[in-house]
Design an enzyme around this catalytic site. Structure first.
Site, PDB file in Angstrom:
ATOM      1  N   GLU A  79     -43.442 -49.167  -9.104  1.00 26.05           N
ATOM      2  CA  GLU A  79     -42.071 -49.076  -9.620  1.00 26.05           C
ATOM      3  C   GLU A  79     -41.408 -50.451  -9.727  1.00 26.05           C
ATOM      4  O   GLU A  79     -40.190 -50.542  -9.903  1.00 26.05           O
ATOM      5  CB  GLU A  79     -41.222 -48.146  -8.761  1.00 26.05           C
ATOM      6  CG  GLU A  79     -41.670 -46.692  -8.738  1.00 26.05           C
ATOM      7  CD  GLU A  79     -41.614 -45.994 -10.113  1.00 26.05           C
ATOM      8  OE1 GLU A  79     -41.169 -46.622 -11.099  1.00 26.05           O
ATOM      9  OE2 GLU A  79     -42.051 -44.840 -10.192  1.00 26.05           O
ATOM     10  N   HIS A 132     -36.004 -47.805  -3.239  1.00 22.73           N
ATOM     11  CA  HIS A 132     -36.257 -46.490  -3.835  1.00 22.73           C
ATOM     12  C   HIS A 132     -36.852 -45.589  -2.756  1.00 22.73           C
ATOM     13  O   HIS A 132     -37.791 -45.986  -2.078  1.00 22.73           O
ATOM     14  CB  HIS A 132     -37.208 -46.658  -5.019  1.00 22.73           C
ATOM     15  CG  HIS A 132     -37.855 -45.395  -5.447  1.00 22.73           C
ATOM     16  ND1 HIS A 132     -37.143 -44.249  -5.749  1.00 22.73           N
ATOM     17  CD2 HIS A 132     -39.159 -45.069  -5.636  1.00 22.73           C
ATOM     18  CE1 HIS A 132     -37.989 -43.299  -6.101  1.00 22.73           C
ATOM     19  NE2 HIS A 132     -39.224 -43.764  -6.028  1.00 22.73           N
ATOM     20  N   HIS A 145     -37.749 -41.280  -1.404  1.00 15.14           N
ATOM     21  CA  HIS A 145     -37.972 -39.887  -1.792  1.00 15.14           C
ATOM     22  C   HIS A 145     -37.296 -38.981  -0.762  1.00 15.14           C
ATOM     23  O   HIS A 145     -37.837 -37.950  -0.394  1.00 15.14           O
ATOM     24  CB  HIS A 145     -39.482 -39.579  -1.833  1.00 15.14           C
ATOM     25  CG  HIS A 145     -40.212 -40.288  -2.933  1.00 15.14           C
ATOM     26  ND1 HIS A 145     -41.559 -40.145  -3.139  1.00 15.14           N
ATOM     27  CD2 HIS A 145     -39.773 -41.145  -3.892  1.00 15.14           C
ATOM     28  CE1 HIS A 145     -41.932 -40.887  -4.180  1.00 15.14           C
ATOM     29  NE2 HIS A 145     -40.867 -41.511  -4.645  1.00 15.14           N
TER      30      HIS A 145
HETATM   31 ZN   LIG Z   1     -41.039 -42.860  -6.151  1.00 14.99          ZN
END
Ligand SMILES: [Zn+2]
Length: 219
Positions: A80, A99, A101
């Protein structure tokens, strides 16, 4: 700044430990980066791809340039990284991107439901609603472009069918942002289950957004 960017990589490793301890990521999911200002342009310390967090070390933080070409380290930069770079390009005030989850934020991302302004600290710290970016496949240009568009000048955004992304002036701020996003998502889900969840008034939101913009140094 040393030749091996040790201090900057340690900064990223510390943030990784904090989001793992906070339960915001599991396995090898999520990623962390920070900007490194140099006389020859900006570099970025970023977590390596596919390294499980239980054996994540300083060697798993690599340094890349704005094209994600390796500058230091052996690991493969996070898949990413393009998304992180798009945010750094669009937002010169941003020096750290995380980032995650995290479960509740991801649930809103899956449902495609933004989190409206519901808490004072949300608007003051994040700049307002947490919007959901239009879907883009992992590691694609689309996920990067859509994330930047939905983020706007705020500090957090949800990535459709994926997770959350938070930004800050440094990694401490970005960690606080992703922690807050997860907490707000939990509170929103609980308040919906209690029935008739309300939102802050437009007047209050506008006043708190001006505090956010002032703290960020935005005009
Ligand atoms: Zn991810």
């Amino acid at each position: 700044m040393s030749a091996d960017y040790r201090a900057e990589r340690e900064d990223v490793l510390t943030a990784v430990r904090r989001i793992v301890d906070a339960g915001l990521v599991a396995g090898a999911s999520g990623n962390v980066s920070r900007r490194i200002r140099t006389p020859d342009g900006d570099l970025f310390a970023v977590t390596a791809s596919r390294v499980p967090y239980h054996r994540f070390t300083l060697d798993d933080v690599v340094v890349v340039d704005a094209d994600v070409d390796a500058v230091y380290g052996e690991g493969i930069p996070s898949s990413e990284s393009l998304c992180h770079m798009a945010v750094y390009r669009a937002r010169t005030d941003v020096h750290a991107v995380i980032h995650t989850h995290s479960v509740h934020a991801s649930a809103f991302a899956v449902a495609g439901i933004p989190i409206p302004p519901i808490l004072d600290e949300q608007v003051i710290s994040l700049g307002g609603a947490v919007e959901v970016a239009v879907y883009g496949a992992s590691a694609s240009d689309a996920i990067a472009d859509n994330a930047v568009r939905a983020l706007g000048d705020r500090a957090a955004v949800l990535l459709r069918h994926h997770g959350a992304l938070g930004v800050g002036a440094d990694l401490d701020e970005a960690v606080a942002v992703v922690e807050l996003v997860e907490r707000i998502a939990q509170i929103r889900a609980l308040s919906i289950s209690l029935g008739e969840p309300s939102e802050l008034s437009l007047e209050i939101v506008a006043a708190e957004q001006s505090v956010y913009r002032m703290m960020k140094g935005f005009r």
